[in-house]
Design a protein around this motif. Sequence first.
Motif, PDB file in Angstrom:
ATOM      1  N   UNK A 236      -4.485  -5.582  -3.329  1.00 16.36           N
ATOM      2  CA  UNK A 236      -4.202  -6.240  -1.792  1.00 16.36           C
ATOM      3  C   UNK A 236      -3.062  -5.885  -1.556  1.00 16.36           C
ATOM      4  N   UNK A 237      -2.880  -4.547  -0.885  1.00 12.94           N
ATOM      5  CA  UNK A 237      -1.583  -3.793  -0.958  1.00 12.94           C
ATOM      6  C   UNK A 237      -0.799  -4.302   0.470  1.00 12.94           C
ATOM      7  N   UNK A 238       0.040  -4.352   0.324  1.00 18.97           N
ATOM      8  CA  UNK A 238       0.713  -4.268   1.747  1.00 18.97           C
ATOM      9  C   UNK A 238       0.923  -2.664   2.201  1.00 18.97           C
ATOM     10  N   UNK A 239       0.614  -1.549   1.065  1.00 15.80           N
ATOM     11  CA  UNK A 239       1.369  -0.206   1.847  1.00 15.80           C
ATOM     12  C   UNK A 239       0.533   0.166   1.653  1.00 15.80           C
ATOM     13  N   UNK A 240      -0.416   1.265   2.110  1.00 18.57           N
ATOM     14  CA  UNK A 240      -0.646   2.636   1.071  1.00 18.57           C
ATOM     15  C   UNK A 240       0.349   4.157   1.867  1.00 18.57           C
TER      16      UNK A 240
END
Length: 407
Positions: A170-174
Amino acid sequence: MFRNPRSGNSQSLTLVIKLGTSSICDIETNLPLLSNLSLLVETIVKLRSLGHRVVLVTSGAIGIGLRRLNMDKKPKKLNEIQAVAAVGQGRLMRMYDDLFSQLNQPIAQVLLTRHDLADRTQYLNAVNTFSALLNMGVVPVVNENDTISVSEIKFGDNDTLSAITAGMVNADYLFLMTDVDCLYTDNPTTNPNAKPVEVVEDVSALRDKVIVSSPGSSLGTGGMVTKLIAAELATAAGVTTIICRGSTPKNIISIINHPFTNDKQNSESLPLHTRFLAKDNPMLDRKWWILHGLHSVGTIFIDEGAVKAVTKVGQKSSLFAAGIVKVEGYFVANQAVDLKIERTIKHEDTNEVEVVMIGKGLVNYSSIEISRIKGFQSSDIENLLGYADSECVIHRDNLVVTIKTDD
């Protein structure tokens, strides 16, 4: 619809950072690029001190293995590549552990294959393990388990693996760290007129405007093509995706401290990078797992009526036997299959058959059973099979539509 990172709080972001082979090993000598790796480790530790959760997806096992075995070129046979990866993986992790230990940062090795995620229970176990590690303040170091992966179940490249990992945590950034500052309209080393692409709202629309035919390095498996695929996967899961230069990882801090705005003056103060905006309506976890965690083992071809039913905005239907035209492949219940339709395109002299991908789903019946009941009503299933486990072939909760709709 697109949005900024989901947490809204720059003090508690979840970041996935993918480092490619060209940023880890010299492509000529296979020697590790310690200066790059040291800067990356320092940046990750700094991000941790700012309260962020970080997952590192790393390539490089094959390059490190080649160096250890004094081999000049990557072998071509699968078993030899897997052997080289097995030699390199331990040394790669030791290198990371040595670097992170200097700054008292614990790490954990996570090796994945697509097969590990094919079972829903195993997928959720992996999600829970990531969650536990991040809650403990550990940096998971993720790589594909090349030692046992086979072509049919490989992620294919670590760009794809990083996108799936970003969806799982559930990342905010990749962050896709590479050997250029950003995505360009063409290869900037051969075309001086190539222009940087700074913001992307629709990856599929972008494909017609840029040339990304160049492959990855001799050691890596990816190029800019795989990064576009990864960006499409990640943004569909609600993850803002960034392409930036691997040798300047400190730019990550500047980028996350300046969420996207339409203010040109604000964007000019940031280091050059490409930002793929996350979609406002991210795919639900279960459907994300079906679409990207499972390997399709067959194909069900459906008619136009079924296409309209399963794609209808606001009231998408389950797939019923009546709308099925034919079945390809051998599979059993609860496996994933592709949904397609064959459409005839009429020309002046000939007719051309076009196959269109509609979606993917988990079946309630085997390929043999579906071949018997295709074209019939649900009320006929018990007479045809002697039993009726379900009135539909694929329930709408287990069906992911990939063709574009209006919603």
